[in-house]
Design a protein around this motif. Structure first.
Motif, short mmCIF file in Angstrom:
data_model
loop_
_atom_site.label_atom_id
_atom_site.label_comp_id
_atom_site.label_asym_id
_atom_site.label_seq_id
_atom_site.Cartn_x
_atom_site.Cartn_y
_atom_site.Cartn_z
N SER A 223 0.79 -1.23 0.00
CA SER A 223 0.00 0.00 0.00
C SER A 223 0.83 1.28 0.00
N ALA A 250 -4.74 -0.72 -5.27
CA ALA A 250 -5.85 -1.64 -5.56
C ALA A 250 -5.49 -2.59 -6.70
N SER A 253 -3.39 -5.19 -5.26
CA SER A 253 -4.23 -6.07 -4.44
C SER A 253 -4.93 -7.12 -5.31
N VAL A 266 -3.63 -2.64 3.49
CA VAL A 266 -3.82 -1.39 2.76
C VAL A 266 -4.31 -0.27 3.67
N THR A 272 -9.66 -1.56 -2.57
CA THR A 272 -9.05 -2.89 -2.49
C THR A 272 -10.07 -3.96 -2.17
#
Length: 289
Positions: A223, A250, A253, A266, A272
């Motif tokens: 993140s 994201a 992720s 995150v 996410t």
């Protein structure tokens, strides 16, 4: 290791039907991405509850910044920051992880209701950490770590970053098991951004399958990190500020979830949470991990 859709489960923690989302609450004045915003206990607890509302499955509470150049806080200050927030979040029914390199902080956070210890040093910073976690019977995140950034041995020098990180993580996992932590309670983390340049982080993300070969669930903590800023900036641009890296986070992720990560850590949860659900839907449509 028990399996759930190929990504593994952690004894002592809930089972999720997809990659879990770990929200971050930094109770610090100097975090690289949101330092000072949640430094007050009441604000930190409210933020943690908000993250759950936005889709976080568990919340990671830390009282010490690990950004480059950060000065370590003393133990009493870390305890003062972390324990009341853990207690407050637990009272709200939140599943809480504690982000610490100190055994005493881990012990008191677990006593206050935390259910997971996330140690970025993998037990190296405090020799009491592994015995303390073992005695508590708690799950433990073992991150790849080569030392504090002031340590010459922590320099990001690799011949083959994936093979070396896997080997060094394997050694730390074995040390944790020998120290009494059950294998079913261990999570591994490649340590993105710690003693690594952008190309190292990207190589590790591309080969999470090699980390899965260690036989433990994987936590990916990308993140807002510097390597994302480098990717977004291009070869000659200036990296965007940390808070402008959430879309890139994201994306990572989704990639990590599709590769079988157990959880992603995150700061901005909503995007996410959507990303991992889409990744799971794609996986379901195309077969198992």
């Amino acid at each position: 290791m028990s399996t759930l859709r190929g990504r593994g489960t952690v004894q002592g923690l809930p089972e999720w039907d997809r990659c879990a989302v770990m929200g971050v609450v930094n109770v610090t004045p100097d975090s690289f991405s949101d330092g000072g915003r949640w430094f007050d206990t009441t604000a930190a607890v409210k933020h943690g509850v908000d993250l759950v509302t936005q889709g976080a499955d568990l919340v990671d509470v830390g009282g010490e910044s690990t950004r480059p150049g950060a000065t370590r806080v003393d133990e009493d200050e870390e305890l003062k920051r972390v324990v009341p927030v853990v207690r407050g979040l637990t009272a709200e029914g939140v599943t809480v992880s504690v982000d610490t390199m100190r055994a005493t902080v881990a012990e008191q956070a677990l006593a206050a209701g935390a259910v997971l210890v996330n140690d970025v040093s993998g037990g190296l910073a405090d020799p009491r950490m592994v015995p303390a976690v073992a005695a508590a019977g708690a799950p433990f995140v073992v991150m790849h770590w080569r030392g504090f950034l002031t340590d010459i041995h922590a320099k990001p020098v690799y011949e083959d970053v994936v093979s070396e990180v896997v080997a060094e993580l394997h050694a730390r996992v074995e040390a944790a098991i020998e120290g009494g932590i059950a294998p079913e309670r261990i999570v591994v983390d490649p340590g993105l951004g710690f003693s690594k340049e952008a190309e190292h982080d990207l190589a590790l993300l591309a080969r999470l399958d090699r980390l899965r070969g260690l036989g433990h669930p994987i936590l990916v903590a990308a993140s807002r990190k510097r390597f994302l800023g480098r990717v977004l900036a291009g070869p000659e641009g200036a990296p965007p500020p940390a808070r402008e890296r959430d879309a890139a986070t994201a994306a990572v992720s989704a990639i990590a979830a599709h590769q079988g990560a157990w959880a992603v850590r995150v700061h901005e949860v909503r995007a996410t949470a959507d990303a991992v659900r889409v990744a799971q839907a794609v996986t379901d449509a195309g077969g198992h991990l």
